[in-house]
Scaffold this motif. Sequence first.
Motif, short mmCIF file in Angstrom:
data_model
loop_
_atom_site.label_atom_id
_atom_site.label_comp_id
_atom_site.label_asym_id
_atom_site.label_seq_id
_atom_site.Cartn_x
_atom_site.Cartn_y
_atom_site.Cartn_z
N VAL A 1 13.16 0.69 -2.23
CA VAL A 1 12.71 1.05 -0.88
C VAL A 1 11.21 1.30 -0.86
N TYR A 2 10.74 2.14 -1.79
CA TYR A 2 9.32 2.48 -1.83
C TYR A 2 8.88 2.47 -3.29
N PRO A 3 8.43 1.31 -3.79
CA PRO A 3 8.12 1.17 -5.21
C PRO A 3 7.03 2.14 -5.67
N ASP A 4 7.03 2.41 -6.98
CA ASP A 4 5.99 3.23 -7.59
C ASP A 4 4.81 2.33 -7.96
N MET A 5 3.60 2.73 -7.53
CA MET A 5 2.40 1.95 -7.87
C MET A 5 1.42 2.82 -8.64
N TYR A 6 0.86 2.25 -9.72
CA TYR A 6 -0.10 2.95 -10.56
C TYR A 6 -1.29 2.03 -10.82
N LEU B 1 -0.02 -1.70 -11.22
CA LEU B 1 1.36 -1.98 -11.60
C LEU B 1 2.29 -1.48 -10.50
N LEU B 2 3.18 -2.35 -10.06
CA LEU B 2 4.15 -2.00 -9.03
C LEU B 2 5.54 -2.06 -9.65
N ASP B 3 6.23 -0.93 -9.67
CA ASP B 3 7.58 -0.83 -10.24
C ASP B 3 8.59 -0.85 -9.10
N CYS B 4 9.28 -1.98 -8.95
CA CYS B 4 10.26 -2.15 -7.87
C CYS B 4 11.69 -1.93 -8.35
N LEU C 1 8.86 -5.72 -12.30
CA LEU C 1 7.54 -5.12 -12.42
C LEU C 1 6.50 -6.17 -12.04
N TYR C 2 5.59 -5.80 -11.14
CA TYR C 2 4.51 -6.70 -10.75
C TYR C 2 3.18 -6.10 -11.20
N LEU C 3 2.33 -6.93 -11.79
CA LEU C 3 0.98 -6.51 -12.15
C LEU C 3 0.00 -7.28 -11.29
#
Length: 760
Positions: free
Chosen positions: A645-650, A688-691, A695-697
């Motif tokens: 729903v709301y991925p973690d982004m770092y 980095l987006l953790d869905c 994982l998307y970089l």
Amino acid sequence: MALQSLILLGCNHWPPCCVYPPSWIPQPFPNMSTLSAALGGLSGVPELELEALMPVNLLHERSLLPDRPLEAPEPNLSPDLRKVNCSPQTFRCTLSSIPQTQALLNKARLPLGLLLHPFRDLQQLPVITSNTIVRCRSCRTYINPFVSFLDQRRWKCNLCYRVNDVPDEFMYNPVTRSYGEPHKRPEVQNATVEFIASSDYMLRPPQPAVYLFVLDVSHNAVEAGYLQHFCDSLLDNLDKLPGDTRMRVGFLTFDSTVHFYNLQQGLSQPQMLVVSDIDDIFIPSHDSLMVNLKDSLELVKDLLGALPSMFRDSRVTHSALGPALQAAHQLMAPTGGRISVFQTQLPSLGAGLLPSREDPNQRSSSKHLGPATDFYKKLALDCSGQQIAVDLFLLSSQYADLATLACVSKYSAGSIFYYPSYHHVHNPAQRDKFRKDLDRYLSRKIGFEAVMRIRCTKGLSIHTFHGNFFVRSTDLLSLANVNPDSAFAVQMSIDDSLVDSSLACFQAALLYTSSKGKRRIRVHTLCLPVVSQLSDVFAGADVQAITCLLANMAIDRSVSSSLGDARDALLNAVVDGLGVYRNTVSTLQQHGLIAPDNLRLFPLYILALLKQKALRTGTSTRLDERVFAMCEFKTQPLQQMMRMVYPDMYRMDTISDQGSLHLNDTVVPQPRLLHLSAERLSRDGAFLLDCGSVLYLWVGKCVNEIFIRDVLGCPNYASIPPNMDASAKLDFFQNMVEDRSEMGLSYHEFLQNLLQQMSK
């Protein structure tokens, strides 16, 4: 869930849950004493609860996310009870303070429900072997940390309050090897335990692990090229399949006919048996099609090595999925077990054939979100009755009516996997994801012939379950198989006042047969305080659990009513909840959209939910993709669902050791969470987006070359291979770019809309 890593090069777009907050306008916020007075002069309320109720003006506050992923709220319990309470990763309630009455719950306008992940992988699990499993004589609750010992010989049930005798055997503690301290037994010191069950918990001898693989080998399947990867994965994982020396396997392939394989020990090679009469399907041999894996291992390996080439030149375009499933049911009925179905197209022959129902111009409607026929549901119920679960892998480039096919897994407690536009050459991202998912699927833990019962404190009741199962009675779920990646949600109501109770407890008991043939009972018990004040109810609100439960409810609403009604219900949930807080809980006179601190992310999460494939409007979302997204919401554990729903982004290129965790001589950096906002991205950064499952970089054009060299193994940005991002652009940005005509409002517009609704 296998993780798929993809590299995204600099791009002008970001996911639909992006936030575009307005410029920050400083606002005076109340201190603790002012807030306490505004909440009715509460005294003796823990400071954490006051902080949870601190008002936040969402129209002006810019930094809503915590630095680290959000934790579940701590229930207001004594330290002793808190220490032994069930982990929120296993058992979680939308309200960590239970309202005393249904009237108080109605007044709060917040949903009451449970989120349960009963069979998740655990590093530590107390396993208890005892001749006597102590349970309440009245309600059959298992003894747990929240019962009361009146003396050494009597204990009071924490659910129905019946006083029970302590059995003599329970007086001995096997951990301390002492006698006379029943309150120190592991059952009373741990909220999650597993019992080795006696024969009293068996209707029949425990079944062996039995696996049947049902494979589409039509021309469409050959073109997709999944069969080679399936065979390779199974060959690699044959020794990892959960089971003991009794484990049995079988194979069945189908196109316009159904093919069985004789793998009986002693044959020089596998024998194919073809049944062409799909209108009256039958089993050509009852003794040699499901074989002991240990005895027939070489024949199984020979078959897996030969299958991809056997159908390489097939020109059969039809798919007799229904008859193949009927045959699979007949094969598995004597023992039960797991059927794994691999399908690549719309079934076109025999029982269960389906017409194409997708209209590209009607994708935003609720039309065809339900099944076209009850064939697959009836078959699933027959399977469930024989302790058979059906897992579906759909690898399709065209519409395959997942809304109908999914029923075979939903009602048999199976799992659903979907790989849109699958092709082993043209779509390497889906190919790799399929292989990683399959490796996990074949080797993960499994429980057979399971049932799960949820009990709760007298006065509370269950009225709706969410997940894949068959409801056997009001509080009992039939689960032919159970796996560590599936979760359940439960809606609750308060039938009788809890005025005489200070605590409310919930207990889930999962009875299953392990892959080693042992009957086991895994028990989880959750304890929460009962409160009489509306402010206490709001202070205990768990925004992530509320979001997940509302998502499950919205999926049901989409199918039973319409997508528009489901979206309106989600919007109204936010309006009602925040309206009650502003008008009843907090008397502070502040302009704007006010939320308590613990619900400050509520509108953001709901907006992100409205933009998911399951619930968004517009015609870009294919029907099968929407249905699969709905299936995921109904079965994913909370942590996985929230990252969807709301991925973690770092930000990755500026990671330092500051604030790092030191675990087993390893330094684990703790980067800050970032809002999913365009303004958080920069050309000189890598993010980095953790869905959850992917994982998307995202790599900016001006990122430091040292980062590119050390992390990606390339000398500079220009040398990053283009194939690193090709599949990502196709699967991610084309589907998830924020198209305002379809994806709805921006975050700021959404907040303004909420404020207008609340002012009416």
